[in-house]
Write a protein that holds these residues in place. Structure first.
Motif, PDB file in Angstrom:
ATOM      1  N   TYR A 253      50.093  -1.537  11.955  1.00 46.24           N
ATOM      2  CA  TYR A 253      49.316  -1.492  10.718  1.00 46.24           C
ATOM      3  C   TYR A 253      49.642  -0.183  10.017  1.00 46.24           C
ATOM      4  N   HIS A 254      50.088  -0.303   8.773  1.00 47.05           N
ATOM      5  CA  HIS A 254      50.508   0.845   7.952  1.00 47.05           C
ATOM      6  C   HIS A 254      49.535   0.933   6.785  1.00 47.05           C
ATOM      7  N   TRP A 255      48.710   1.992   6.749  1.00 43.96           N
ATOM      8  CA  TRP A 255      47.683   2.048   5.697  1.00 43.96           C
ATOM      9  C   TRP A 255      48.220   2.667   4.410  1.00 43.96           C
ATOM     10  N   VAL A 256      49.408   2.231   4.016  1.00 44.51           N
ATOM     11  CA  VAL A 256      50.042   2.722   2.795  1.00 44.51           C
ATOM     12  C   VAL A 256      49.244   2.325   1.554  1.00 44.51           C
ATOM     13  N   THR A 257      48.564   1.186   1.579  1.00 47.55           N
ATOM     14  CA  THR A 257      47.759   0.741   0.445  1.00 47.55           C
ATOM     15  C   THR A 257      46.388   1.393   0.471  1.00 47.55           C
ATOM     16  N   GLU A 258      45.729   1.313   1.605  1.00 49.38           N
ATOM     17  CA  GLU A 258      44.355   1.798   1.700  1.00 49.38           C
ATOM     18  C   GLU A 258      44.243   3.304   1.460  1.00 49.38           C
ATOM     19  N   LYS A 259      45.251   4.067   1.868  1.00 54.70           N
ATOM     20  CA  LYS A 259      45.109   5.525   1.752  1.00 54.70           C
ATOM     21  C   LYS A 259      45.104   5.991   0.297  1.00 54.70           C
ATOM     22  N   ARG A 260      45.475   5.123  -0.623  1.00 56.08           N
ATOM     23  CA  ARG A 260      45.440   5.466  -2.047  1.00 56.08           C
ATOM     24  C   ARG A 260      44.055   5.233  -2.651  1.00 56.08           C
ATOM     25  N   SER A 261      43.152   4.659  -1.872  1.00 58.30           N
ATOM     26  CA  SER A 261      41.822   4.315  -2.373  1.00 58.30           C
ATOM     27  C   SER A 261      40.798   5.365  -1.952  1.00 58.30           C
ATOM     28  N   LYS A 263      37.855   4.795  -1.601  1.00 58.64           N
ATOM     29  CA  LYS A 263      36.884   4.092  -0.768  1.00 58.64           C
ATOM     30  C   LYS A 263      37.204   4.220   0.720  1.00 58.64           C
ATOM     31  N   PHE A 264      38.477   4.470   1.040  1.00 54.62           N
ATOM     32  CA  PHE A 264      38.951   4.422   2.416  1.00 54.62           C
ATOM     33  C   PHE A 264      38.745   5.775   3.091  1.00 54.62           C
ATOM     34  N   SER A 265      38.146   5.765   4.285  1.00 51.14           N
ATOM     35  CA  SER A 265      37.859   7.027   4.977  1.00 51.14           C
ATOM     36  C   SER A 265      38.409   7.004   6.402  1.00 51.14           C
ATOM     37  N   TYR A 266      38.733   8.183   6.897  1.00 54.15           N
ATOM     38  CA  TYR A 266      39.241   8.340   8.251  1.00 54.15           C
ATOM     39  C   TYR A 266      38.121   8.816   9.170  1.00 54.15           C
ATOM     40  N   PHE A 276      39.177  -0.076  18.439  1.00 55.38           N
ATOM     41  CA  PHE A 276      38.449   0.203  17.198  1.00 55.38           C
ATOM     42  C   PHE A 276      38.814  -0.841  16.162  1.00 55.38           C
ATOM     43  N   TRP A 277      38.089  -0.826  15.040  1.00 50.18           N
ATOM     44  CA  TRP A 277      38.298  -1.781  13.962  1.00 50.18           C
ATOM     45  C   TRP A 277      38.580  -1.028  12.667  1.00 50.18           C
ATOM     46  N   VAL A 278      39.321  -1.689  11.771  1.00 50.27           N
ATOM     47  CA  VAL A 278      39.630  -1.094  10.472  1.00 50.27           C
ATOM     48  C   VAL A 278      39.286  -2.114   9.396  1.00 50.27           C
ATOM     49  N   SER A 279      38.535  -1.669   8.408  1.00 48.98           N
ATOM     50  CA  SER A 279      38.181  -2.516   7.270  1.00 48.98           C
ATOM     51  C   SER A 279      38.795  -1.940   6.001  1.00 48.98           C
ATOM     52  N   HIS A 280      38.526  -2.600   4.894  1.00 51.40           N
ATOM     53  CA  HIS A 280      38.951  -2.135   3.574  1.00 51.40           C
ATOM     54  C   HIS A 280      38.393  -0.744   3.271  1.00 51.40           C
ATOM     55  N   TYR A 281      37.362  -0.342   4.036  1.00 54.43           N
ATOM     56  CA  TYR A 281      36.666   0.919   3.768  1.00 54.43           C
ATOM     57  C   TYR A 281      36.928   2.003   4.811  1.00 54.43           C
ATOM     58  N   GLY A 282      37.696   1.682   5.857  1.00 56.14           N
ATOM     59  CA  GLY A 282      38.001   2.714   6.837  1.00 56.14           C
ATOM     60  C   GLY A 282      37.884   2.228   8.268  1.00 56.14           C
ATOM     61  N   PHE A 283      37.718   3.182   9.176  1.00 59.70           N
ATOM     62  CA  PHE A 283      37.748   2.923  10.607  1.00 59.70           C
ATOM     63  C   PHE A 283      36.332   2.825  11.176  1.00 59.70           C
ATOM     64  N   HIS A 284      36.182   1.957  12.200  1.00 61.19           N
ATOM     65  CA  HIS A 284      34.878   1.704  12.807  1.00 61.19           C
ATOM     66  C   HIS A 284      35.041   1.678  14.322  1.00 61.19           C
ATOM     67  N   LYS A 300      28.193   3.888  -1.209  1.00 59.80           N
ATOM     68  CA  LYS A 300      28.700   5.232  -1.500  1.00 59.80           C
ATOM     69  C   LYS A 300      29.893   5.171  -2.445  1.00 59.80           C
ATOM     70  N   ALA A 301      30.702   4.119  -2.314  1.00 62.67           N
ATOM     71  CA  ALA A 301      31.878   3.980  -3.176  1.00 62.67           C
ATOM     72  C   ALA A 301      31.488   3.725  -4.615  1.00 62.67           C
ATOM     73  N   ARG A 302      30.324   3.068  -4.812  1.00 58.82           N
ATOM     74  CA  ARG A 302      29.857   2.802  -6.166  1.00 58.82           C
ATOM     75  C   ARG A 302      29.269   4.052  -6.811  1.00 58.82           C
ATOM     76  N   ALA A 303      28.787   4.972  -5.998  1.00 59.60           N
ATOM     77  CA  ALA A 303      28.109   6.168  -6.514  1.00 59.60           C
ATOM     78  C   ALA A 303      28.975   7.003  -7.448  1.00 59.60           C
ATOM     79  N   PRO A 304      30.256   7.276  -7.105  1.00 59.88           N
ATOM     80  CA  PRO A 304      31.081   8.069  -8.026  1.00 59.88           C
ATOM     81  C   PRO A 304      31.242   7.408  -9.390  1.00 59.88           C
ATOM     82  N   LYS A 305      31.342   6.088  -9.395  1.00 63.19           N
ATOM     83  CA  LYS A 305      31.503   5.380 -10.665  1.00 63.19           C
ATOM     84  C   LYS A 305      30.255   5.550 -11.531  1.00 63.19           C
TER      85      LYS A 305
END
Length: 324
Positions: A253-261, A263-266, A276-284, A300-305
């Motif tokens: 799994y290459h997070w080349v797309t997610e790391k540009r968001s 919303k995505f956290s490490y 562990f699990w990985v979602s559109h929003y990061g690692f769990h 939290k992702a909506r808050a900045p907007k």
């Protein structure tokens, strides 16, 4: 069979997600990962991950001596363009190995023992995990003279290597209009040979030059996570699950797309778990907490907007008052 993946790294520190790569690398124990760098590896790292000391200045000198180029490392990401030449550039590190590889560290590795079991290393000479272009995130080359200097079949290699900016030579290059995504064209069935790319890329060399090497190019990377999808890493296996469909296995799994968001956290885990699990929003860490953690991260992702919208309205009102 011996394999060495060469990963030069120039920077002040390894990225925060580096421990995730190291955890997955320990399961691919028949592959040696050589980090060519002047940084120290973390005290706890797998035995198949090793350091070869080399400063950025020494790397520039090596490129001058081995490739005859003036390497500009103003932007260290430039090293990605040189990946196809690693077999030549680091030839002295490969005297005792059957295969050499290129790779990134923004990924978690899957079950590479299955690749051995499938006989892929016996049947092929160049192994890519993308079908229509060489996978720069990870690829393998049989350690022979043809592969070590194959990059020189491109008429543009020296010109590209001496440019300061990355141009995608290692994969499929770029299209003249920066807004155009060459990978979309290739996925839609267009031929790389027919596209007006900014340089003659290494993928073009591999596909369209007669060099006698047997090619394995298959889509076995996961590089995007949908909103309703989860990736499950467990004991060296990478599985993607979406809806009621059966899980799909990937070699990394290459997070080349997610790391540009944003919303995505490490994770800030002190120790990386074996599962562990990985979602559109990061690692769990825990599967039972994934749904609630995703809901929280969405909020939290909506808050900045919302904050940006309020700020814009306040500034707009202030401008109107100033102009009255």
């Amino acid at each position: 069979m011996t394999i060495k993946v060469i990963i030069p790294y120039v920077g002040d520190a390894f990225p925060p997600y580096f421990p995730l790569f190291l955890k997955s690398a320990e399961y691919a124990d028949f592959i040696d990962f050589l980090f060519v760098t002047d940084l120290e590896l973390p005290p706890e790292h797998p035995s198949n991950v090793r350091k070869v000391h080399c400063s950025s200045d020494e790397l520039v000198s090596r490129a001058k001596g081995k490739l005859g180029i003036n390497l500009d490392l103003t932007y260290p990401y430039k090293l990605c363009d040189l990946k196809p030449a690693y077999g030549h550039l680091f030839e002295d590190l490969l005297t005792d190995t059957d295969w050499w590889g290129i790779g990134d560290i923004d990924l978690v590795l899957g079950d590479f023992h299955s690749l051995k079991a499938e006989g892929i290393f016996d049947q092929f000479d160049i192994i890519s995990f993308r079908q229509h272009w060489l996978s720069g995130s990870l690829a393998f080359f049989r350690n022979n003279e043809v592969n070590r200097i194959l990059y020189q079949a491109s008429p543009d290699w020296k010109k590209v290597f001496e440019q300061a900016r990355y141009v995608g030579f290692d994969e499929a290059a770029r299209l003249p209009n920066k807004r155009d995504n060459i990978y979309d064209n290739l996925r839609n069935g267009e031929s790389l040979q027919d596209l007006n790319t900014t340089c003659h890329s290494f993928s073009e060399v591999v596909f369209f030059h007669e060099h006698g090497q047997r090619l394995y190019f298959q889509n076995r990377i996961k590089e995007f996570i949908a909103e309703d999808e989860l990736i499950h890493f467990k004991d060296g296996h990478v599985l993607a699950k979406r809806g009621t469909a059966a899980p799909a296995s990937f070699l990394h799994y290459h997070w080349v797309t997610e790391k540009r968001s944003y919303k995505f956290s490490y994770p800030d885990w002190e120790t990386i778990p074996n599962e562990f699990w990985v979602s559109h929003y990061g690692f769990h860490r825990n599967h039972e907490n994934v749904a609630s953690e995703i809901a929280d991260r969405k909020q939290k992702a909506r808050a900045p907007k919302a904050h940006e919208l309020v700020t814009k309205r306040l500034l707009g009102g202030l401008k109107r008052r100033l102009w009255k």
